[in-house]
Design a protein around this motif. Structure first.
Motif, PDB file in Angstrom:
ATOM      1  N   PHE D 235     130.790 -30.187 -19.468  1.00 57.03           N
ATOM      2  CA  PHE D 235     131.989 -30.204 -18.717  1.00 57.03           C
ATOM      3  C   PHE D 235     132.605 -28.725 -18.554  1.00 57.03           C
ATOM      4  O   PHE D 235     133.404 -28.351 -17.534  1.00 57.03           O
ATOM      5  CB  PHE D 235     132.939 -31.143 -19.662  1.00 57.03           C
ATOM      6  N   LEU D 236     132.353 -27.758 -19.414  1.00 57.03           N
ATOM      7  CA  LEU D 236     132.664 -26.316 -19.441  1.00 57.03           C
ATOM      8  C   LEU D 236     131.951 -25.641 -18.433  1.00 57.03           C
ATOM      9  O   LEU D 236     132.431 -24.380 -17.888  1.00 57.03           O
ATOM     10  CB  LEU D 236     132.776 -25.892 -20.690  1.00 57.03           C
ATOM     11  N   LEU D 237     130.555 -26.277 -18.145  1.00 58.94           N
ATOM     12  CA  LEU D 237     129.857 -25.096 -17.565  1.00 58.94           C
ATOM     13  C   LEU D 237     130.399 -24.585 -16.009  1.00 58.94           C
ATOM     14  O   LEU D 237     130.317 -23.524 -15.597  1.00 58.94           O
ATOM     15  CB  LEU D 237     128.532 -25.736 -17.131  1.00 58.94           C
ATOM     16  N   PRO D 238     131.004 -25.525 -15.117  1.00 58.86           N
ATOM     17  CA  PRO D 238     131.302 -25.176 -13.681  1.00 58.86           C
ATOM     18  C   PRO D 238     132.461 -23.972 -14.008  1.00 58.86           C
ATOM     19  O   PRO D 238     132.322 -22.725 -13.063  1.00 58.86           O
ATOM     20  CB  PRO D 238     132.124 -26.354 -13.392  1.00 58.86           C
ATOM     21  N   PHE D 239     133.266 -23.853 -15.010  1.00 59.89           N
ATOM     22  CA  PHE D 239     134.219 -22.724 -15.198  1.00 59.89           C
ATOM     23  C   PHE D 239     133.340 -21.361 -15.551  1.00 59.89           C
ATOM     24  O   PHE D 239     133.922 -20.493 -14.817  1.00 59.89           O
ATOM     25  CB  PHE D 239     134.963 -22.818 -16.330  1.00 59.89           C
ATOM     26  N   GLY D 240     132.083 -21.676 -16.180  1.00 58.52           N
ATOM     27  CA  GLY D 240     131.474 -20.293 -16.292  1.00 58.52           C
ATOM     28  C   GLY D 240     130.688 -19.770 -15.059  1.00 58.52           C
ATOM     29  O   GLY D 240     130.357 -18.718 -15.227  1.00 58.52           O
ATOM     30  N   LEU D 241     130.366 -20.745 -14.434  1.00 58.75           N
ATOM     31  CA  LEU D 241     129.457 -20.334 -13.034  1.00 58.75           C
ATOM     32  C   LEU D 241     129.978 -20.016 -11.933  1.00 58.75           C
ATOM     33  O   LEU D 241     129.393 -19.387 -10.893  1.00 58.75           O
ATOM     34  CB  LEU D 241     128.421 -21.626 -13.002  1.00 58.75           C
ATOM     35  N   VAL D 242     131.609 -20.437 -11.707  1.00 55.36           N
ATOM     36  CA  VAL D 242     131.886 -20.565 -10.272  1.00 55.36           C
ATOM     37  C   VAL D 242     132.083 -19.093  -9.770  1.00 55.36           C
ATOM     38  O   VAL D 242     131.810 -19.158  -8.836  1.00 55.36           O
ATOM     39  CB  VAL D 242     133.286 -21.346 -10.339  1.00 55.36           C
ATOM     40  N   ASP D 243     132.565 -18.338 -10.828  1.00 58.13           N
ATOM     41  CA  ASP D 243     132.536 -16.637 -10.110  1.00 58.13           C
ATOM     42  C   ASP D 243     131.404 -16.059  -9.622  1.00 58.13           C
ATOM     43  O   ASP D 243     131.327 -15.526  -8.620  1.00 58.13           O
ATOM     44  CB  ASP D 243     133.306 -16.071 -11.347  1.00 58.13           C
ATOM     45  N   SER D 244     130.279 -16.455 -10.133  1.00 65.59           N
ATOM     46  CA  SER D 244     129.109 -15.701  -9.813  1.00 65.59           C
ATOM     47  C   SER D 244     128.392 -16.734  -8.728  1.00 65.59           C
ATOM     48  O   SER D 244     127.593 -16.072  -7.989  1.00 65.59           O
ATOM     49  CB  SER D 244     128.162 -15.397 -10.911  1.00 65.59           C
ATOM     50  N   LEU D 245     128.411 -17.911  -8.928  1.00 61.94           N
ATOM     51  CA  LEU D 245     127.561 -18.787  -8.135  1.00 61.94           C
ATOM     52  C   LEU D 245     128.230 -19.352  -6.724  1.00 61.94           C
ATOM     53  O   LEU D 245     127.502 -19.869  -5.950  1.00 61.94           O
ATOM     54  CB  LEU D 245     126.785 -20.029  -8.782  1.00 61.94           C
ATOM     55  N   GLY D 246     129.614 -19.447  -6.865  1.00 63.39           N
ATOM     56  CA  GLY D 246     130.257 -19.944  -5.864  1.00 63.39           C
ATOM     57  C   GLY D 246     130.012 -21.319  -5.233  1.00 63.39           C
ATOM     58  O   GLY D 246     129.696 -22.536  -6.359  1.00 63.39           O
ATOM     59  N   PHE D 247     129.797 -21.640  -4.198  1.00 61.35           N
ATOM     60  CA  PHE D 247     129.327 -23.148  -3.515  1.00 61.35           C
ATOM     61  C   PHE D 247     128.268 -23.858  -4.135  1.00 61.35           C
ATOM     62  O   PHE D 247     128.063 -24.783  -3.975  1.00 61.35           O
ATOM     63  CB  PHE D 247     129.451 -23.202  -2.216  1.00 61.35           C
ATOM     64  N   MET D 248     127.449 -22.727  -4.843  1.00 59.60           N
ATOM     65  CA  MET D 248     126.219 -23.598  -5.503  1.00 59.60           C
ATOM     66  C   MET D 248     126.399 -24.020  -6.725  1.00 59.60           C
ATOM     67  O   MET D 248     125.726 -24.690  -7.390  1.00 59.60           O
ATOM     68  CB  MET D 248     125.130 -22.190  -5.709  1.00 59.60           C
ATOM     69  N   THR D 249     127.532 -23.787  -7.224  1.00 57.48           N
ATOM     70  CA  THR D 249     127.969 -24.412  -8.674  1.00 57.48           C
ATOM     71  C   THR D 249     127.562 -25.670  -8.862  1.00 57.48           C
ATOM     72  O   THR D 249     126.992 -26.167  -9.863  1.00 57.48           O
ATOM     73  CB  THR D 249     129.409 -23.626  -8.896  1.00 57.48           C
ATOM     74  N   PRO D 250     128.364 -26.776  -8.166  1.00 58.78           N
ATOM     75  CA  PRO D 250     128.048 -28.091  -8.376  1.00 58.78           C
ATOM     76  C   PRO D 250     126.572 -28.562  -8.347  1.00 58.78           C
ATOM     77  O   PRO D 250     126.090 -29.403  -9.171  1.00 58.78           O
ATOM     78  CB  PRO D 250     128.668 -28.776  -7.445  1.00 58.78           C
ATOM     79  N   PHE D 251     125.806 -27.773  -7.434  1.00 59.27           N
ATOM     80  CA  PHE D 251     124.275 -28.244  -7.252  1.00 59.27           C
ATOM     81  C   PHE D 251     123.672 -27.488  -8.668  1.00 59.27           C
ATOM     82  O   PHE D 251     122.802 -28.441  -9.377  1.00 59.27           O
ATOM     83  CB  PHE D 251     123.813 -27.420  -5.955  1.00 59.27           C
ATOM     84  N   VAL D 252     124.130 -26.515  -9.350  1.00 59.76           N
ATOM     85  CA  VAL D 252     123.456 -25.833 -10.421  1.00 59.76           C
ATOM     86  C   VAL D 252     123.786 -26.995 -11.735  1.00 59.76           C
ATOM     87  O   VAL D 252     123.112 -27.173 -12.608  1.00 59.76           O
ATOM     88  CB  VAL D 252     123.584 -24.232 -10.579  1.00 59.76           C
ATOM     89  N   VAL D 253     125.130 -27.142 -11.887  1.00 52.48           N
ATOM     90  CA  VAL D 253     125.666 -27.950 -12.670  1.00 52.48           C
ATOM     91  C   VAL D 253     125.127 -29.066 -12.710  1.00 52.48           C
ATOM     92  O   VAL D 253     124.385 -29.953 -13.931  1.00 52.48           O
ATOM     93  CB  VAL D 253     127.059 -28.054 -12.671  1.00 52.48           C
ATOM     94  N   GLY D 254     124.718 -29.807 -11.675  1.00 55.81           N
ATOM     95  CA  GLY D 254     124.048 -31.304 -11.453  1.00 55.81           C
ATOM     96  C   GLY D 254     122.457 -31.149 -12.018  1.00 55.81           C
ATOM     97  O   GLY D 254     122.353 -32.103 -12.911  1.00 55.81           O
ATOM     98  N   ILE D 255     122.087 -30.079 -11.512  1.00 52.02           N
ATOM     99  CA  ILE D 255     120.620 -30.171 -12.316  1.00 52.02           C
ATOM    100  C   ILE D 255     120.452 -29.767 -13.821  1.00 52.02           C
ATOM    101  O   ILE D 255     119.896 -30.735 -14.345  1.00 52.02           O
ATOM    102  CB  ILE D 255     119.830 -28.842 -11.311  1.00 52.02           C
ATOM    103  N   VAL D 256     121.309 -28.820 -14.200  1.00 58.28           N
ATOM    104  CA  VAL D 256     121.493 -28.684 -15.673  1.00 58.28           C
ATOM    105  C   VAL D 256     121.870 -30.049 -16.282  1.00 58.28           C
ATOM    106  O   VAL D 256     121.137 -30.369 -17.404  1.00 58.28           O
ATOM    107  CB  VAL D 256     122.218 -27.711 -15.920  1.00 58.28           C
ATOM    108  N   ALA D 257     122.850 -30.688 -15.748  1.00 60.34           N
ATOM    109  CA  ALA D 257     123.429 -31.762 -16.621  1.00 60.34           C
ATOM    110  C   ALA D 257     122.159 -32.976 -16.485  1.00 60.34           C
ATOM    111  O   ALA D 257     122.118 -33.736 -17.451  1.00 60.34           O
ATOM    112  CB  ALA D 257     124.679 -32.518 -15.857  1.00 60.34           C
TER     113      ALA D 257
END
Lengths: 315, 315, 315, 315, 315
Positions: D235-257
């Motif tokens: 749940f916290l992961l998107p906050f940590g990734l959004v600055d560096s990954l931008g629009f790819m964030t949900p995709f990466v969060v989805g895979i990790v989750a």
């Protein structure tokens, strides 16, 4: 073995009893002093700035983690296997006394006790089982078993024992002879003889496995490679940290070195679990448990009391 | 097996006996020279700057850690299982001699010893058990067992043994025959025969498990994949480090390569624990222990002395 | 099983025999080509720059390490357990032949051999034990056991065997009948019968455990989850690396994919260790060892020779 | 249990049968939607920019790796132990039928079968062994055993069974009584009785160990701590990734989750391996194997056929 | 032991029953308050800016991961071994009752029951086996066994038991005597006596292994080193995070500390699995299972009911 509850609060950091600090303070001091020197000179060694960043430590961390994890696990496995073997000895001794008393019958009418002594052969076997535990402990600790064994054996037997190169094996063969006497006297048949003999074999197995642990250290080359890597790591660490951490460098190096050296020293201590250092197994207390159980089975009067920890420690 | 205390202080880094360095110095030299070349050229190979950062090494570190950790554990498991099996052989031999002496009765009156030789069949069985240990060791080490076995067997039997393709199996069958003789002569009944037969079976089990370890290496493809990954890692490493570490690059590469190649070479050595290299199991010393225990049981005169380490090493 | 020393020097990288490369070259090619395309386009996919850094790979590395480590260990455990079980079969067969020959007595005077055939029942039991090993191997490999079993059994028995749904079980029951014959004929008493019966039970146990390994793969969902993660990781990797590594990207992706896919494919191969691929267990050679040992025990003439590796491989 | 080859190519990602996706899609959806929201708002929550970098995730990765690795291993250990126990049951049943048929003799002349029924007591014992396997399965699955057990037992016995609180234990005691009848009738002596009794004890042991696995989950606090950590992480992961990954964030969060929740859900499924979900053990098929083997031993006519997978699945 | 399904959704985070939070809230509070203070002062301590970056925590993470992973595994191993031992006790008790009832014959005509009491000796042995389980539980929990044992033993025997230092051992010896009575009365021969004696030995083994777990904690120095490292890590963490995370620091520190302290406290709880805290083994429920099984075997009337969880908990 140290027997105490985990200290809480500030005492957690002040407790010295059982702390590994007493074994590693020299290496720790050298490392920390080195870190202080490196911090004061800013990582310059003989006019050359040592350009170590934290990268090498990440790379070295991989084999180091494998080494330390492996060593930690194998040392603890040896410790725990040693403990299991002595637990095995406790239970086999209990089984042995129960079997002697319930499976060996009374001397048949018209026969005298085959061993020709006034003590019943069953009691003698059980006394020898107590002696076996004591003899095994003394063999594992390279200590002198005279005092304890003398009271459990006849003077004659004790003299023969003193000459034997492998005392537990000698006692075991005597128990085998006792069993033979019972068989010859018709106090037990061959089926139950086989049961008791299997118990003797299990006691031999426990003893031989203890010897194996004692005589076969973790391969020396492992230990050497591990130590070298750990020391190199800690000695180089200040050069890698000084640029980013500044005056905190010695502090961080000290903590990291404490955990590495501590883990290593702890492994050293428990990988040979039959010694008498603080974390070793309480063989004396375990032998005492065996003695109490077996003497109570014989309904003897002079049953000793269990050992209590002295200064939190059982030996 | 190397038997020595851990060296302390500076000697830790200077000790060569037991160090794995003698096995890996070639690979280490190649890697370090390569690192020096890369450092001098600044990572430029044929006019192309090789743009490796440390990222690939972090990524490759993951499978490498799995490989090295796996290999390390499986090699040590083989080593330790080998040691356990020989410990098993020690204890089963002790049990066997105790059982022979206490469970097999004397020759019944009016019968001659069924084997028709002047040595008691019990002593012969125990001698054959000693021979079994020696034969197993020679089989595992592919060495010549003539000298040692000749003194333990009759000339006739020794000649038959020489023709057998599997010497321990041959000796074991002879022990089975001896047991049959005792049974036919009425010196033991079938119940106790079954007990001794179970001990023989356990000795066969230990021997067969040693053969299994000897004949089944860790799958070749594993080793190949591990070596390729480790070598690629170390050869590419200078390109990744040279930009951040500068002239320290060869030094760091050397240390990292030392731990990786060392861990790998150590695995090579102990994964086949029955050889005669420095870290292998001291089978000769263990066989000697068996011989001493069993000859003492027979109250023989010519009991040999235990082996002592030569130059810190037991073979 | 591949039997060869580790290649050294350049040959380490050129060896194809035993390399896992032949199994994974397709996936590897796809990944590398993808990486080349990504490198050439600079990570732009349909006018969108894919903003992957190395961070997602560090995060995904955690579950991937758990998956690959788990799979690696469980696949090897299956392989090694399979090898242990066949080692068990070797030793139980040896024990069985020793027991048959030493514990079963001759036909008592005034009785004919209960089985009414001219071959001694002891030889027949041992032949059946050889047949058991062959039948088990053929069952595990789903191959045709006709040729080998025909020569070990009578024509009549072989016909009955052909109809049995579980051939090793059928042979085992015939050995049980043989034992009964010996018991009825008074050639063995019940105590020793129980000993031999226990050996038969142990052979059944080894066989059933092999079937368990064959019939129960690692849960499919594991494999699926692992494959998906590994493939996603490798396919996305070039997007994460291209900005920092530039033209080296396909090279690094290739290496990383080689180790991941290789580790995975190796697990696939050895997790079912009873097949005939390069790294599988040499069941044929092991069966031959059993046959040699047992035929030599019977002092037969037609003892076959052990298998030698063909092109470094034993099957 | 799912029985199918690994899909290759694109089908690897499209396969739903056996995929864990059906269990975790809700959590996955919530996490991904959250990640999309965070991406759209740029990590701003109620006018506060949540300043999470990737550092917390590296730190949390450590305990999470320990949790997930531990859970994965302990769940699989339970699964594999369960499978071993049922393999044990298969082989003990085979041994039991072999022993019944070869060690129990015919009814002695002048005696009627002690059980006073027209079916031979040996066949009855073997039928009860089949019933034992079925009863154990139904007990582990909390299902109704009426249908299957009725056909294997007499009406009278079945009625008594219905009242017993522990059906396998009841059947086992009946087998003990059967053995007693054989002993009383002189069809078997005490030595072989002890052998068969040991087989019964081993079947009891396998059954009790299955109950242990069923009744003792992994400690609840573990599971709770693991779930909380995994959910917080994702749940916290998107906050940590959004600055560096931008629009790819949900995709990466989805895979990790997907990997985290998948690993967790898989553990949930196989840690209780006796159920009927996709990855559970095929107890029905195993019971059928036992039934086939034992009925064939009795040379019965109505031998059922082995189960074949339905839609890739065995239950 | 807590018996409940995993809570889903929001309840996952609100559940307190079974949560480890109640044990660690003090340490957690101290750590979080410290983190808040550090955040407010910006990491300045006595006018000195503490220059910790995240690097030290990466370095310290390595030994910490080894410590926590080791502790986690060894604590769970102890828990699971304890559970296995009690499972062993359940099955051995079942075997014991089956053997007593099927292997011990009726009182031979012309003899009175050797024990001279009106209860059959077989029933008495089974009652003593129930008492053995209860006595073992009370010994492991240092609780008072009076109430439960009184109803299972005669007044006379109960008084003797009260004086014995090791109650389970005393009961076991009484069972040995009972067996002797049966043997003397000719109700059982020595072969079957040996079978029942082996079951008694296995019960002794399970009991002694439980004592081993209870009496031998994980070496104190380990625990001390682990706690110190974990506490230092968490106390220093805010200084390392405050510069990059700002006001999120206390939140992240709290989560990390929750997982570390939680893992540690959970280890504390289950490493001594025989207590009465929430995650300990439900010894009372297991003893009840034994009692139910054995009383049903004797076809007694007053069979108690199984325990049901109270507030999700079995003790």
């Amino acid at each position: 073995m140290i027997v105490r509850d985990r200290p809480s609060g500030l005492r957690l950091f002040l407790t010295m009893r059982g702390s590994i600090l007493s074994r590693i303070w020299k290496s720790l001091l050298v490392t920390t002093v080195l870190a202080i020197v490196v911090t004061l000179t800013g990582g310059v060694l003989m006019h050359h700035k040592i350009t170590l960043t934290t990268i090498p430590f990440t790379l070295m961390g991989l084999p180091l983690a494998i080494f330390l994890g492996f060593r930690n696990n194998s040392a603890y496995d040896r410790y725990w296997e040693g403990r299991k073997l002595w637990g095995e000895l406790v239970l086999r001794s209990r089984n042995f006394s129960r079997q002697c008393l319930s499976l060996v019958g009374p001397v048949p009418p018209g026969k005298v006790d085959g061993v020709g002594v006034d003590i019943d052969v069953r009691a003698r076997m059980i006394h020898r089982a107590i002696a076996f535990a004591h003899a095994l402990r003394h063999q594992l600790r390279d200590s002198d078993s005279t005092a304890e064994l003398k009271s459990l054996l006849t003077a004659d037997e004790w003299q023969r024992l003193a000459k034997a190169s492998h005392k537990p094996h000698f006692l075991m063969e005597r128990m085998g002879e006792d069993l033979r006497h019972c068989l010859n006297d018709g106090r037990i048949d061959t089926v139950l003889t086989a049961s008791i003999d299997a118990t003797l074999s299990a006691m031999v197995a426990a003893g031989a496995a203890c010897e194996r642990i004692k005589n076969t250290p973790i391969p020396f080359s492992y230990t050497l490679l591990l130590h070298r890597t750990a020391y190199l790591y800690c000695f180089l660490l200040p050069f890698g940290l000084v640029d980013s951490l500044g005056f905190m460098t010695p502090f961080v190096v000290g903590i990291v070195a404490y955990t590495f050296f501590g883990l290593d020293a702890l492994g050293d201590e428990i990988e040979e679990p039959f010694g008498v250092s603080a974390n070793d197994l309480p063989l004396e207390a375990i032998c005492r448990v065996i003695e109490i159980n077996l003497r109570e089975s014989l309904a003897e009067e002079n049953v000793p009391r269990p050992f209590a920890p002295v200064d939190y420690q059982l030996t």
